[in-house]
Design a protein around this motif. Sequence first.
Motif, PDB file in Angstrom:
ATOM      1  N   ASN A  94     -32.189   8.173  -5.531  1.00  0.00           N
ATOM      2  CA  ASN A  94     -32.376   6.720  -5.506  1.00  0.00           C
ATOM      3  C   ASN A  94     -31.139   5.986  -6.014  1.00  0.00           C
ATOM      4  O   ASN A  94     -30.744   4.950  -5.466  1.00  0.00           O
ATOM      5  N   LYS A  95     -30.521   6.549  -7.049  1.00  0.00           N
ATOM      6  CA  LYS A  95     -29.345   5.893  -7.627  1.00  0.00           C
ATOM      7  C   LYS A  95     -28.182   5.876  -6.645  1.00  0.00           C
ATOM      8  O   LYS A  95     -27.520   4.849  -6.457  1.00  0.00           O
ATOM      9  N   ILE A  96     -27.949   7.005  -5.983  1.00  0.00           N
ATOM     10  CA  ILE A  96     -26.798   7.033  -5.074  1.00  0.00           C
ATOM     11  C   ILE A  96     -27.097   6.249  -3.806  1.00  0.00           C
ATOM     12  O   ILE A  96     -26.190   5.674  -3.191  1.00  0.00           O
ATOM     13  N   ALA A  97     -28.373   6.167  -3.406  1.00  0.00           N
ATOM     14  CA  ALA A  97     -28.737   5.315  -2.273  1.00  0.00           C
ATOM     15  C   ALA A  97     -28.439   3.860  -2.606  1.00  0.00           C
ATOM     16  O   ALA A  97     -27.868   3.119  -1.784  1.00  0.00           O
ATOM     17  N   GLN A  98     -28.822   3.440  -3.795  1.00  0.00           N
ATOM     18  CA  GLN A  98     -28.543   2.074  -4.251  1.00  0.00           C
ATOM     19  C   GLN A  98     -27.045   1.795  -4.241  1.00  0.00           C
ATOM     20  O   GLN A  98     -26.590   0.756  -3.734  1.00  0.00           O
ATOM     21  N   TRP A  99     -26.275   2.741  -4.761  1.00  0.00           N
ATOM     22  CA  TRP A  99     -24.822   2.563  -4.810  1.00  0.00           C
ATOM     23  C   TRP A  99     -24.245   2.466  -3.398  1.00  0.00           C
ATOM     24  O   TRP A  99     -23.376   1.623  -3.129  1.00  0.00           O
ATOM     25  N   CYS A 100     -24.698   3.328  -2.499  1.00  0.00           N
ATOM     26  CA  CYS A 100     -24.178   3.329  -1.123  1.00  0.00           C
ATOM     27  C   CYS A 100     -24.412   1.973  -0.456  1.00  0.00           C
ATOM     28  O   CYS A 100     -23.523   1.460   0.252  1.00  0.00           O
ATOM     29  N   LEU A 101     -25.590   1.422  -0.622  1.00  0.00           N
ATOM     30  CA  LEU A 101     -25.903   0.131  -0.006  1.00  0.00           C
ATOM     31  C   LEU A 101     -24.997  -0.970  -0.554  1.00  0.00           C
ATOM     32  O   LEU A 101     -24.500  -1.815   0.202  1.00  0.00           O
ATOM     33  N   ASN A 102     -24.763  -0.940  -1.851  1.00  0.00           N
ATOM     34  CA  ASN A 102     -23.881  -1.940  -2.447  1.00  0.00           C
ATOM     35  C   ASN A 102     -22.427  -1.739  -2.026  1.00  0.00           C
ATOM     36  O   ASN A 102     -21.700  -2.702  -1.746  1.00  0.00           O
ATOM     37  N   TYR A 103     -21.995  -0.467  -1.947  1.00  0.00           N
ATOM     38  CA  TYR A 103     -20.606  -0.210  -1.588  1.00  0.00           C
ATOM     39  C   TYR A 103     -20.332  -0.532  -0.128  1.00  0.00           C
ATOM     40  O   TYR A 103     -19.233  -1.004   0.221  1.00  0.00           O
ATOM     41  N   ALA A 104     -21.315  -0.318   0.741  1.00  0.00           N
ATOM     42  CA  ALA A 104     -21.141  -0.678   2.152  1.00  0.00           C
ATOM     43  C   ALA A 104     -20.926  -2.187   2.287  1.00  0.00           C
ATOM     44  O   ALA A 104     -20.098  -2.633   3.106  1.00  0.00           O
ATOM     45  N   ARG A 105     -21.644  -2.966   1.504  1.00  0.00           N
ATOM     46  CA  ARG A 105     -21.440  -4.430   1.508  1.00  0.00           C
ATOM     47  C   ARG A 105     -20.058  -4.775   0.982  1.00  0.00           C
ATOM     48  O   ARG A 105     -19.345  -5.614   1.551  1.00  0.00           O
ATOM     49  N   GLU A 106     -19.675  -4.133  -0.118  1.00  0.00           N
ATOM     50  CA  GLU A 106     -18.365  -4.402  -0.707  1.00  0.00           C
ATOM     51  C   GLU A 106     -17.239  -4.029   0.251  1.00  0.00           C
ATOM     52  O   GLU A 106     -16.267  -4.786   0.426  1.00  0.00           O
ATOM     53  N   ALA A 107     -17.353  -2.867   0.882  1.00  0.00           N
ATOM     54  CA  ALA A 107     -16.322  -2.426   1.821  1.00  0.00           C
ATOM     55  C   ALA A 107     -16.238  -3.356   3.020  1.00  0.00           C
ATOM     56  O   ALA A 107     -15.142  -3.635   3.543  1.00  0.00           O
ATOM     57  N   SER A 108     -17.385  -3.856   3.470  1.00  0.00           N
ATOM     58  CA  SER A 108     -17.397  -4.806   4.585  1.00  0.00           C
ATOM     59  C   SER A 108     -16.617  -6.056   4.233  1.00  0.00           C
ATOM     60  O   SER A 108     -15.824  -6.578   5.051  1.00  0.00           O
ATOM     61  N   GLU A 109     -16.802  -6.546   3.034  1.00  0.00           N
ATOM     62  CA  GLU A 109     -16.091  -7.753   2.599  1.00  0.00           C
ATOM     63  C   GLU A 109     -14.593  -7.485   2.471  1.00  0.00           C
ATOM     64  O   GLU A 109     -13.771  -8.356   2.780  1.00  0.00           O
ATOM     65  N   ILE A 110     -14.222  -6.290   2.028  1.00  0.00           N
ATOM     66  CA  ILE A 110     -12.794  -5.959   1.905  1.00  0.00           C
ATOM     67  C   ILE A 110     -12.128  -5.958   3.274  1.00  0.00           C
ATOM     68  O   ILE A 110     -11.053  -6.541   3.468  1.00  0.00           O
ATOM     69  N   VAL A 111     -12.759  -5.309   4.246  1.00  0.00           N
ATOM     70  CA  VAL A 111     -12.176  -5.246   5.588  1.00  0.00           C
ATOM     71  C   VAL A 111     -12.161  -6.646   6.215  1.00  0.00           C
ATOM     72  O   VAL A 111     -11.171  -7.035   6.866  1.00  0.00           O
ATOM     73  N   LYS A 112     -13.226  -7.390   6.027  1.00  0.00           N
ATOM     74  CA  LYS A 112     -13.292  -8.750   6.576  1.00  0.00           C
ATOM     75  C   LYS A 112     -12.166  -9.622   6.022  1.00  0.00           C
ATOM     76  O   LYS A 112     -11.562 -10.421   6.743  1.00  0.00           O
ATOM     77  N   LYS A 113     -11.874  -9.463   4.739  1.00  0.00           N
ATOM     78  CA  LYS A 113     -10.812 -10.241   4.106  1.00  0.00           C
ATOM     79  C   LYS A 113      -9.431  -9.763   4.543  1.00  0.00           C
ATOM     80  O   LYS A 113      -8.551 -10.575   4.869  1.00  0.00           O
ATOM     81  N   ASN A 114      -9.221  -8.442   4.561  1.00  0.00           N
ATOM     82  CA  ASN A 114      -7.898  -7.895   4.847  1.00  0.00           C
ATOM     83  C   ASN A 114      -7.525  -7.933   6.319  1.00  0.00           C
ATOM     84  O   ASN A 114      -6.356  -8.071   6.671  1.00  0.00           O
ATOM     85  N   ASN A 115      -8.534  -7.779   7.178  1.00  0.00           N
ATOM     86  CA  ASN A 115      -8.266  -7.701   8.613  1.00  0.00           C
ATOM     87  C   ASN A 115      -9.483  -8.206   9.380  1.00  0.00           C
ATOM     88  O   ASN A 115     -10.277  -7.412   9.894  1.00  0.00           O
TER      89      ASN A 115
END
Length: 775
Positions: free
Chosen positions: A497-518
């Motif tokens: 459950n903990k790593i599932a929670q982290w994955c969902l949050n990191y996917a959002r964070e990574a999306s924002e990074i790519v959206k900002k950078n490119n």
Amino acid sequence: MKQYLKQDEWRIIEEGFDPDHHKASESIFSLGNGQMGQRANFEEAWSGPTLQGSYIAGVYYPDKTRVGWWKNGYPEYFAKVLNSPNWIGINVTVDGEMLDLFKAQKVDNFERILDMKNGVLSRRFSVILNNGKRLTVKTDRFLSMERPETGVVKYTMTPNEDCKIIFTPYINGDVENEDANYDEKFWNILETNAVLNKADLLCQTKKLDFRVSYAMETELVGAEASEEQPFSDELHSGNHIPVLASKGKEISLTKYVGVANSMNHEKDELLSVARKKASEAKTLGYDTLLKEQIAHWNEIWEHSDIKIKGDIAAQQGIRFNIFHLNQTYTGEDERLNVGPKGFTGEKYGGSTYWDTEAYCIPFFLMTSPQKVVRNLLIYRYKHLRKAIENAEKLGFTNGAALYPMVTMNGEECHNEWEITFEEIHRNGAIAFAIHNYIRHTGDEKYLEEYGLEVLIGIARFWSQRATFSHDKKKFVILGVTGPNEYENNVNNNWYTNKIAQWCLNYAREASEIVKKNNPGRFSEITKKVNMDPPTEMGVWKSVAGNIHLPYNEEEEVFLQQDGFMDKEQIMADELSPSVRPLNQHWSWDRILRSCFIKQADTLQGMYLFEEEFDTETIRRNFKFYEPRTVHESSLSPCVHNILAARIGDLDKAYEMYLRTSRLDIDDYNREVHEGLHITSMAGTWMSIVEGFGGKRVYKDGKLRLYPIIPEQWKEYSFRIRFRRHDLEVRVDQEQVEIISHAKDEATLTLYDKEISIPAGKSVTIPLNIKYHVKK
């Protein structure tokens, strides 16, 4: 434990001949070079217990899954790591008597040595055959790291009286797998050839049409061959080389072997390539090939060696682990990965487990060029389509990706239901590896090129796998197996459950990074995967923010899973040694009903997400779970070592270090005869660098060090690569020295104080023996 090997800083040494140790030694003394590997089988005939093993990286066989009854979603095959044709063989007869140590009248002065510094395996022994003939034998062999399609065997004999010796170097295609489900053989032999001093063989897997060719050339020194007889039949090729040997005169036969496979060459060129490799090796000669080998290993050790003073057992243990890691995977081929047994055995099948992402990547991040880890990540990216298909077979939709527990090509090929269907935490390790790579390297561009697509697929899986509980008013994940495989089909495993929670949050964070950078690339990716970012990211946020993480108020610990406290709480030290390991003595039913933990589970999550927890929280959880953990997974002790060091329990940290570093050398789990635990060897490196060395890289991407030292050691040192910097860390009982081998200034945090080290200079400060990673 089985302790029969001599302790030495650079060598593994077996003194004295005991057939009962032979299969274990075949594993421990194995050789590899990233492209192929070889168990330490004897060159001459051996009729005793053995596991013959010659392996070609990436070559496998899809053996039909064998189960009692079929379940929807079951993989159709179990991938076999193939035992390939035997290229090391040199039979020897002395006046008509076959040399076979298992049948010999007497064996004396037996010594087998693995020279880890140079990657050479040697044997020395004296033998009296049943016909009374006496002789001494020396053998040396290595797989060239410089020329990964080349192997060399040097076989030297000295008789105690005049005699006729017949050397028979050969290539044998009549091989089988010990773990074949239906007792079938997996190779077709397409061609065998032999002429004077040369022989070759071309073979083909019966499925998938992998092809491998072997060619040998021989060189005899110390005697003249008479009436040499090349031979070949449907399965073998080689040469009979008769020699009239004189008393006390040394005779040496060197066998140069070229190996080529269809992953790297055109199929119609394989024999010519193998022949060319063998010929080139013979032209260079044994001494030149050995010099190349020594130079190559010197370069490897320069960047990956860990030195320990004052504790030979600890020093031997870490070098043994580092040696096998480096000869298993070199990072040159993105199609390859780090198999759990490497080139040392057949067990487990497949080449890729979550072990690579969770354990091996930290090692390669710090000891190898950046491209090595990038290739490991690209390997998973190239399997994304298969991961989506794997999820579809289980009913998931919309591009949700479930990476396989075991794979060769991206397809799931593991056939135990509790692992195939339930051990879904593996998805989290793959996502975390992307994060781990980026925070160490700063290579955010990887997200644009490959990483974000993988993270989206994984986030889609977790958002569908979680269900909303109206009773708990939380999202729950039901019917899983965590890393602790001694509990199956549980609800709300904390780590999962903990790593599932982290994955969902990191996917959002990574999306924002790519959206900002490119922004253009972000739009391209979302279109490709048919994603509406606001909608899907909203779902991910909702699930992650409301996921159930079991907690016990009385003990103030994160609970292994729902209902864990319903189990009888018995401590591992209450178990009789006679029932350990449990999986070799207890029924599975009894294991599942017990509270005993096979490997770090809740603690695994605390290790990965340490930034989120203060020292006291880690201490409470460690003190609760460590006494219940039996460490019957090779992946367990290193995590306990790191957390024990983190909370200042150096006695426990040292105990766990010895267990992980000498797991195979001392055969803690009584299974080394099946092969070594290659992926967990990276955990041994982690135990020193992240455990005692306190190396941390948190979300901010800054390098931190919090060194401590066990009282058993006078000094230890390790070397790490971090971004543009090459740093050496030396720790003794009084001080810490950081030495820069970089070309520019390095900045890092040492005991929470930021320091700068000019290029080529060093900084020394007193050891803070009471320091913890977080106060």
